[in-house]
Design an enzyme around this catalytic site. Structure first.
Site, mmCIF file in Angstrom:
data_model
loop_
_atom_site.group_PDB
_atom_site.id
_atom_site.type_symbol
_atom_site.label_atom_id
_atom_site.label_comp_id
_atom_site.label_asym_id
_atom_site.label_seq_id
_atom_site.Cartn_x
_atom_site.Cartn_y
_atom_site.Cartn_z
ATOM 1 N N HIS A 198 0.823 -1.217 0.000
ATOM 2 C CA HIS A 198 0.000 0.000 0.000
ATOM 3 C C HIS A 198 0.853 1.263 0.000
ATOM 4 C CE1 HIS A 198 -4.260 -1.519 1.115
ATOM 5 N NE2 HIS A 198 -3.616 -2.423 0.410
ATOM 6 N N ASN B 211 -7.148 1.864 3.462
ATOM 7 C CA ASN B 211 -6.298 1.792 4.654
ATOM 8 C C ASN B 211 -7.045 2.029 5.965
ATOM 9 O OD1 ASN B 211 -4.006 1.435 3.002
ATOM 10 N ND2 ASN B 211 -3.747 3.656 2.770
ATOM 11 N N HIS C 55 -1.704 -13.379 0.339
ATOM 12 C CA HIS C 55 -2.938 -13.716 1.055
ATOM 13 C C HIS C 55 -2.900 -15.137 1.597
ATOM 14 C CE1 HIS C 55 -5.642 -10.277 -0.699
ATOM 15 N NE2 HIS C 55 -4.640 -9.851 0.038
#
Length: 322
Positions: free
Chosen positions: A69, A97, A196
């Site tokens: 990010h 976020n 993930h």
């Protein structure tokens, strides 16, 4: 000086200036960037990150995501760490976020330790990049060589964070173009999505998928996930992104996708009868290929538009401009 010697000297001087102006002044990233200025930086950061992950294993996934990010907004410049001020619109409150990105305090703690031994030398941007690598290694994932020398931004962009970070409902073309805009291939994108294998997601991000009754979700998996994610409440309830080995860095994420057990729509879309199916299938069969590709893709992502040389600053604390 007579005119005969004056003009050649002027021409020579102009030639040197032109040469200098076309020579890149940016320092290049290097694995040995701190070897002389802060030789113990990397071990100090690694120790701090390992301690954080040992306290909470979920933090490994959070730190990898924090790096992602950061790099997708203005490049890998630690802009995500800046708090709100009258002149800074913090990325922390951008939709991707807000109440979601984690690990800020872990980066600050590592920064404090480094400041004790080498004040004003090591950037927050480099610490985030190293933290992602060290977090991966701490939970049995790959390690890789990190080139260093990034500097910290003096700005942040909430608006870019809202537009440049792909969301959990993204379709495949959006994912491919979002990563492509940052110089990353579709294969890089599928490999990086394998992060993930770690971490958890909040109910409101996958609710639509588990209540969709669609053909791209295993019915038993959807039923199991609904127990902890009611249709009308429990937005912040957590579920593991990898239901099989949620705290281990492995290739079960891809095996889950092949069984239609991806938690997020943006996970399952990677195996949905389209161009990335073959990559998912390959990673599900060959964990070593996945681990190698993941490390290489992380290196590429960590080198998106860094501030180097005289650009940017070295922040003393990561959440504020000096």
């Amino acid at each position: 000086m007579d005119s005969a010697s004056f003009f050649p000297n002027i021409i020579a001087a102009i030639s040197v200036l032109l040469l200098i102006s076309h020579t890149p002044c940016e320092a290049q990233l290097s694995t040995t960037f701190y070897s002389n200025t802060c030789p113990n930086a990397l071990t100090t950061i690694r120790t701090s990150i390992r301690q954080a992950v040992s306290r909470e294993r979920r933090m490994a996934g959070s730190l990898i995501r924090l790096h992602f990010h950061d790099c997708f907004v203005q490049g890998c410049d630690a802009s995500i760490l800046l708090d709100e001020t009258p002149s800074i619109q913090s990325e922390k409150t951008a939709f991707p976020n807000n109440n979601s990105a984690r690990g800020y305090e872990v980066i600050e703690a590592a920064k404090r330790e480094v400041e004790k031994i080498c004040p004003g030398v090591v950037s927050c941007a480099d610490i985030i990049t190293l933290a992602a690598r060290d977090a991966s290694a701490a939970v049995g994932g790959p390690s890789w060589n990190v080139k260093l020398g990034r500097r910290d931004s003096t700005t942040a962009s909430r608006s870019l964070a809202n537009t440049d970070l792909p969301g959990p409902a993204s379709d495949l073309s959006t994912l491919i173009s979002s990563f492509g805009n940052k110089g990353l291939t579709a294969r890089d994108m599928v490999a990086l999505s394998g992060a993930h294998t770690l971490g958890q997601s909040q109910c409101f991000l996958f609710r639509d998928r588990i209540y969709s009754n669609g053909t791209n979700i295993d019915a038993g998996f959807a039923s199991t996930r609904r127990r902890q994610c009611p249709s009308n409440r429990g937005d912040s309830n957590l579920a593991p992104l990898d239901l099989v080995t949620p705290n281990s860095f492995d290739n079960n994420y891809y095996k889950n996708l092949m069984q239609r057990k991806g938690l997020l729509q943006s996970d399952q879309i990677l195996f949905s009868g389209d161009s990335t199916d073959s990559i998912v299938s390959e990673y599900s069969r060959n964990q070593q290929t996945f681990l190698s590709d993941f490390g290489n893709a992380m290196i590429k992502m960590g080198e998106i538009e860094p501030l180097t040389g005289q650009n940017g600053i070295i922040r003393r604390i990561c959440s504020a401009i000096n």
